[in-house]
Write a protein that holds these residues in place. Structure first.
Motif, PDB file in Angstrom:
ATOM      1  N   ASN A  92     -23.409  -2.183  12.795  1.00 28.65           N
ATOM      2  CA  ASN A  92     -24.461  -1.209  12.501  1.00 28.65           C
ATOM      3  C   ASN A  92     -24.102  -0.415  11.239  1.00 28.65           C
ATOM      4  O   ASN A  92     -23.073   0.254  11.203  1.00 28.65           O
ATOM      5  CB  ASN A  92     -24.644  -0.258  13.685  1.00 28.65           C
ATOM      6  CG  ASN A  92     -25.815   0.683  13.493  1.00 28.65           C
ATOM      7  OD1 ASN A  92     -26.731   0.415  12.727  1.00 28.65           O
ATOM      8  ND2 ASN A  92     -25.790   1.806  14.208  1.00 28.65           N
ATOM      9  N   PRO A  93     -24.931  -0.516  10.186  1.00 24.40           N
ATOM     10  CA  PRO A  93     -26.162  -1.324  10.137  1.00 24.40           C
ATOM     11  C   PRO A  93     -25.894  -2.762   9.711  1.00 24.40           C
ATOM     12  O   PRO A  93     -26.704  -3.643   9.948  1.00 24.40           O
ATOM     13  CB  PRO A  93     -26.994  -0.597   9.090  1.00 24.40           C
ATOM     14  CG  PRO A  93     -25.979  -0.052   8.141  1.00 24.40           C
ATOM     15  CD  PRO A  93     -24.799   0.344   8.993  1.00 24.40           C
ATOM     16  N   SER A  94     -24.716  -3.000   9.074  1.00 24.56           N
ATOM     17  CA  SER A  94     -24.389  -4.340   8.579  1.00 24.56           C
ATOM     18  C   SER A  94     -23.084  -4.809   9.213  1.00 24.56           C
ATOM     19  O   SER A  94     -22.316  -4.008   9.766  1.00 24.56           O
ATOM     20  CB  SER A  94     -24.253  -4.325   7.054  1.00 24.56           C
ATOM     21  OG  SER A  94     -25.426  -3.840   6.444  1.00 24.56           O
ATOM     22  N   ILE A  95     -22.818  -6.109   9.108  1.00 25.83           N
ATOM     23  CA  ILE A  95     -21.596  -6.652   9.679  1.00 25.83           C
ATOM     24  C   ILE A  95     -20.385  -6.212   8.853  1.00 25.83           C
ATOM     25  O   ILE A  95     -20.427  -6.148   7.624  1.00 25.83           O
ATOM     26  CB  ILE A  95     -21.651  -8.190   9.774  1.00 25.83           C
ATOM     27  CG1 ILE A  95     -20.458  -8.716  10.578  1.00 25.83           C
ATOM     28  CG2 ILE A  95     -21.737  -8.838   8.395  1.00 25.83           C
ATOM     29  CD1 ILE A  95     -20.544 -10.184  10.923  1.00 25.83           C
ATOM     30  N   GLY A  96     -19.319  -5.849   9.541  1.00 19.94           N
ATOM     31  CA  GLY A  96     -18.080  -5.447   8.901  1.00 19.94           C
ATOM     32  C   GLY A  96     -16.962  -5.526   9.912  1.00 19.94           C
ATOM     33  O   GLY A  96     -17.145  -6.013  11.032  1.00 19.94           O
ATOM     34  N   THR A  97     -15.787  -5.069   9.540  1.00 16.83           N
ATOM     35  CA  THR A  97     -14.660  -5.040  10.460  1.00 16.83           C
ATOM     36  C   THR A  97     -14.010  -3.660  10.369  1.00 16.83           C
ATOM     37  O   THR A  97     -14.397  -2.820   9.558  1.00 16.83           O
ATOM     38  CB  THR A  97     -13.606  -6.113  10.126  1.00 16.83           C
ATOM     39  OG1 THR A  97     -12.791  -5.661   9.038  1.00 16.83           O
ATOM     40  CG2 THR A  97     -14.263  -7.426   9.734  1.00 16.83           C
ATOM     41  N   TRP A  98     -12.993  -3.445  11.191  1.00 21.58           N
ATOM     42  CA  TRP A  98     -12.262  -2.189  11.161  1.00 21.58           C
ATOM     43  C   TRP A  98     -11.459  -2.055   9.872  1.00 21.58           C
ATOM     44  O   TRP A  98     -11.053  -0.959   9.495  1.00 21.58           O
ATOM     45  CB  TRP A  98     -11.336  -2.095  12.367  1.00 21.58           C
ATOM     46  CG  TRP A  98     -10.245  -3.142  12.359  1.00 21.58           C
ATOM     47  CD1 TRP A  98     -10.320  -4.407  12.867  1.00 21.58           C
ATOM     48  CD2 TRP A  98      -8.939  -3.012  11.801  1.00 21.58           C
ATOM     49  NE1 TRP A  98      -9.160  -5.087  12.652  1.00 21.58           N
ATOM     50  CE2 TRP A  98      -8.278  -4.250  12.009  1.00 21.58           C
ATOM     51  CE3 TRP A  98      -8.262  -1.995  11.149  1.00 21.58           C
ATOM     52  CZ2 TRP A  98      -6.975  -4.486  11.577  1.00 21.58           C
ATOM     53  CZ3 TRP A  98      -6.956  -2.227  10.720  1.00 21.58           C
ATOM     54  CH2 TRP A  98      -6.320  -3.458  10.939  1.00 21.58           C
ATOM     55  N   SER A  99     -11.242  -3.183   9.174  1.00 28.00           N
ATOM     56  CA  SER A  99     -10.440  -3.181   7.947  1.00 28.00           C
ATOM     57  C   SER A  99     -11.358  -3.087   6.727  1.00 28.00           C
ATOM     58  O   SER A  99     -12.170  -3.991   6.500  1.00 28.00           O
ATOM     59  CB  SER A  99      -9.602  -4.463   7.857  1.00 28.00           C
ATOM     60  OG  SER A  99      -9.143  -4.679   6.546  1.00 28.00           O
ATOM     61  N   PRO A 100     -11.266  -2.025   5.905  1.00 25.36           N
ATOM     62  CA  PRO A 100     -12.121  -1.912   4.724  1.00 25.36           C
ATOM     63  C   PRO A 100     -11.979  -3.103   3.774  1.00 25.36           C
ATOM     64  O   PRO A 100     -12.968  -3.570   3.203  1.00 25.36           O
ATOM     65  CB  PRO A 100     -11.641  -0.611   4.068  1.00 25.36           C
ATOM     66  CG  PRO A 100     -11.056   0.183   5.189  1.00 25.36           C
ATOM     67  CD  PRO A 100     -10.424  -0.828   6.095  1.00 25.36           C
ATOM     68  N   THR A 101     -10.764  -3.609   3.610  1.00 21.09           N
ATOM     69  CA  THR A 101     -10.555  -4.745   2.709  1.00 21.09           C
ATOM     70  C   THR A 101     -11.324  -5.963   3.182  1.00 21.09           C
ATOM     71  O   THR A 101     -12.019  -6.633   2.394  1.00 21.09           O
ATOM     72  CB  THR A 101      -9.055  -5.092   2.615  1.00 21.09           C
ATOM     73  OG1 THR A 101      -8.348  -3.966   2.094  1.00 21.09           O
ATOM     74  CG2 THR A 101      -8.834  -6.302   1.713  1.00 21.09           C
ATOM     75  N   HIS A 102     -11.234  -6.271   4.472  1.00 16.22           N
ATOM     76  CA  HIS A 102     -11.922  -7.444   5.008  1.00 16.22           C
ATOM     77  C   HIS A 102     -13.429  -7.203   5.085  1.00 16.22           C
ATOM     78  O   HIS A 102     -14.217  -8.136   4.952  1.00 16.22           O
ATOM     79  CB  HIS A 102     -11.343  -7.809   6.375  1.00 16.22           C
ATOM     80  CG  HIS A 102      -9.925  -8.280   6.310  1.00 16.22           C
ATOM     81  ND1 HIS A 102      -8.853  -7.420   6.360  1.00 16.22           N
ATOM     82  CD2 HIS A 102      -9.403  -9.529   6.172  1.00 16.22           C
ATOM     83  CE1 HIS A 102      -7.732  -8.102   6.265  1.00 16.22           C
ATOM     84  NE2 HIS A 102      -8.032  -9.387   6.152  1.00 16.22           N
ATOM     85  N   SER A 103     -13.833  -5.974   5.272  1.00 18.48           N
ATOM     86  CA  SER A 103     -15.266  -5.661   5.265  1.00 18.48           C
ATOM     87  C   SER A 103     -15.863  -5.928   3.892  1.00 18.48           C
ATOM     88  O   SER A 103     -16.987  -6.448   3.781  1.00 18.48           O
ATOM     89  CB  SER A 103     -15.493  -4.194   5.648  1.00 18.48           C
ATOM     90  OG  SER A 103     -15.206  -3.971   7.010  1.00 18.48           O
ATOM     91  N   ARG A 104     -15.140  -5.594   2.840  1.00 19.71           N
ATOM     92  CA  ARG A 104     -15.638  -5.870   1.488  1.00 19.71           C
ATOM     93  C   ARG A 104     -15.761  -7.364   1.252  1.00 19.71           C
ATOM     94  O   ARG A 104     -16.720  -7.825   0.608  1.00 19.71           O
ATOM     95  CB  ARG A 104     -14.711  -5.229   0.448  1.00 19.71           C
ATOM     96  CG  ARG A 104     -14.844  -3.707   0.366  1.00 19.71           C
ATOM     97  CD  ARG A 104     -14.148  -3.160  -0.858  1.00 19.71           C
ATOM     98  NE  ARG A 104     -12.689  -3.293  -0.767  1.00 19.71           N
ATOM     99  CZ  ARG A 104     -11.895  -2.391  -0.232  1.00 19.71           C
ATOM    100  NH1 ARG A 104     -12.403  -1.275   0.286  1.00 19.71           N
ATOM    101  NH2 ARG A 104     -10.577  -2.574  -0.207  1.00 19.71           N
ATOM    102  N   ARG A 105     -14.811  -8.132   1.757  1.00 23.18           N
ATOM    103  CA  ARG A 105     -14.894  -9.589   1.628  1.00 23.18           C
ATOM    104  C   ARG A 105     -16.119 -10.127   2.363  1.00 23.18           C
ATOM    105  O   ARG A 105     -16.860 -10.965   1.834  1.00 23.18           O
ATOM    106  CB  ARG A 105     -13.615 -10.230   2.179  1.00 23.18           C
ATOM    107  CG  ARG A 105     -13.651 -11.737   2.352  1.00 23.18           C
ATOM    108  CD  ARG A 105     -13.837 -12.475   1.058  1.00 23.18           C
ATOM    109  NE  ARG A 105     -13.782 -13.925   1.260  1.00 23.18           N
ATOM    110  CZ  ARG A 105     -14.307 -14.815   0.435  1.00 23.18           C
ATOM    111  NH1 ARG A 105     -14.914 -14.413  -0.672  1.00 23.18           N
ATOM    112  NH2 ARG A 105     -14.212 -16.104   0.678  1.00 23.18           N
TER     113      ARG A 105
END
Length: 374
Positions: A213-226
């Protein structure tokens, strides 16, 4: 190009469409035809092949006598995804002095090939080939660009077709199946906002590994950017991509495959009241995957029914004698089947086979509902 991309992604769910996709690519690049192999050159074994307009008798001769040839040997050291033109690895005059050319290529008047390794696991490779006649000469820069544009889409389709049952279920808007998958399935709109998440994706969110919510991501900012980069690629017509992301407790790595949705999936999802869908993500958690069924093994690795049954029974930890007793076979017959299974799946023994089955298993028994989010 749009028609070809539709064919490539449709072939992930219906392998019978690969010949049409290969033929369309050959037409676009002024070539004779194309072929897609799943093979081990060192074992001289082809586990599956899809032929787009090439001579079937020459293909049979290739599999019987010429899997070890200048083209295939050159591709053994090439990385997955790289476009390799045959003239770069062996001159046509040198190729003409080989039995491979005399028996396989000359009867088809073929002298040039564009090659891409789409997947690799130990000695097993999925090999893409577009073959061109002698009279047309080598591939030019514009045609090479076509192959480089298509390469990530071809790789993604192979990944989806052989690893992700969720893609076929999504294409058919089969939400009863999607809810039972051990893979997370997330559908996103044109701005990347999550429109739908199945039960597995929601449970990964609940444990803190994913954000939805609202977009897919993870707990890790680095991996969320990827992940955000892959979603942007899929939303702008690219092939998306694959990324690994650690679980919230860092106990394991999850694999996320992001793809754009084609027209067929969009219309089915619209009918299922998910409007404005634009791309999807499939989240593979190694701890959630369970043992595959016999038919999946037969489809993915070319196992016979007997070999698939032996593979599933032996990987459960039973001895040769116990597996034979369970299946009504002698221990020697079980051993023979297992040798073939190890060769076809490129696993070195029981432990490797069990690990492979755990990796590619997809369906679990589940009766809890999924979540749809705006």
């Amino acid at each position: 190009m749009d028609r070809i991309l539709d064919l490539i992604y449709d072939a992930a769910g219906d392998h019978e469409l690969w010949p049409a996709a290969l033929t369309a690519i050959a037409d676009l690049t002024r070539s004779e035809g194309g072929i897609l192999f799943g093979q081990s050159v060192s074992a001289e074994q082809v586990y599956f092949d899809f032929n787009g307009r090439l001579n079937s008798e020459c293909n049979r001769i290739y599999q019987e006598r010429h899997m070890q040839n200048p083209w295939s040997l050159a591709m053994e050291v090439e990385p997955v995804g790289r476009v390799v033109l045959s003239d770069e690895v062996v001159a046509l005059n040198d190729l003409k002095r080989t039995g491979f050319y005399d028996e396989v290529l000359r009867p088809q008047a073929i002298g040039h090939n564009a090659m891409i390794a789409l997947a690799a696991r130990n000695d097993f490779r999925v090999a893409f080939n577009i073959c061109r006649g002698n009279g047309r000469g080598g591939f030019e820069a514009a045609e090479r660009q076509v192959f480089e544009t298509l390469a990530p889409h071809l790789r993604r389709s192979v990944t989806l077709g052989f690893r992700l049952t969720g893609y076929l279920a999504l294409r058919n808007a089969a939400f009863d199946v999607i809810d039972k998958l051990t893979d997370g399935v997330v559908v996103m709109g044109p701005r990347g906002h999550v429109l739908f998440a199945n039960q597995t994706a929601c449970s990964l969110e609940a444990e803190g590994t994913l954000k939805l919510n609202p977009s897919i991501g993870t707990w890790s900012p680095t991996h969320s950017r990827r992940l955000a980069s892959l979603v942007r690629s899929a939303l702008t017509g690219g092939a998306g991509g694959t990324a690994s992301t650690p679980s919230f407790d860092s106990s394991r790595l999850l694999t996320v495959v992001v793809v754009g949705l084609r027209s067929g999936e969009l219309s089915n999802l619209y009918e299922a009241r998910i409007s404005d869908a634009a791309c999807a993500a499939f989240v593979i958690d190694p701890l959630r995957r369970e043992t595959v069924g016999a038919q999946q093994l037969m489809d993915a690795y070319g196992l016979t029914k007997a070999e698939a049954r032996v593979a599933l029974t032996a990987s459960s930890g039973r001895t040769m004698a116990e597996a034979g007793l369970s299946l009504g076979l002698s221990a020697n017959t079980v051993k023979t089947h297992l040798r073939r299974v190890f060769a076809k799946t490129n696993t070195g023994g029981h432990a490797g086979l069990a690990a492979l089955l755990a990796t590619i298993g997809v369906v679990k028994a589940a009766d809890e509902g999924a979540r749809r989010s705006e």
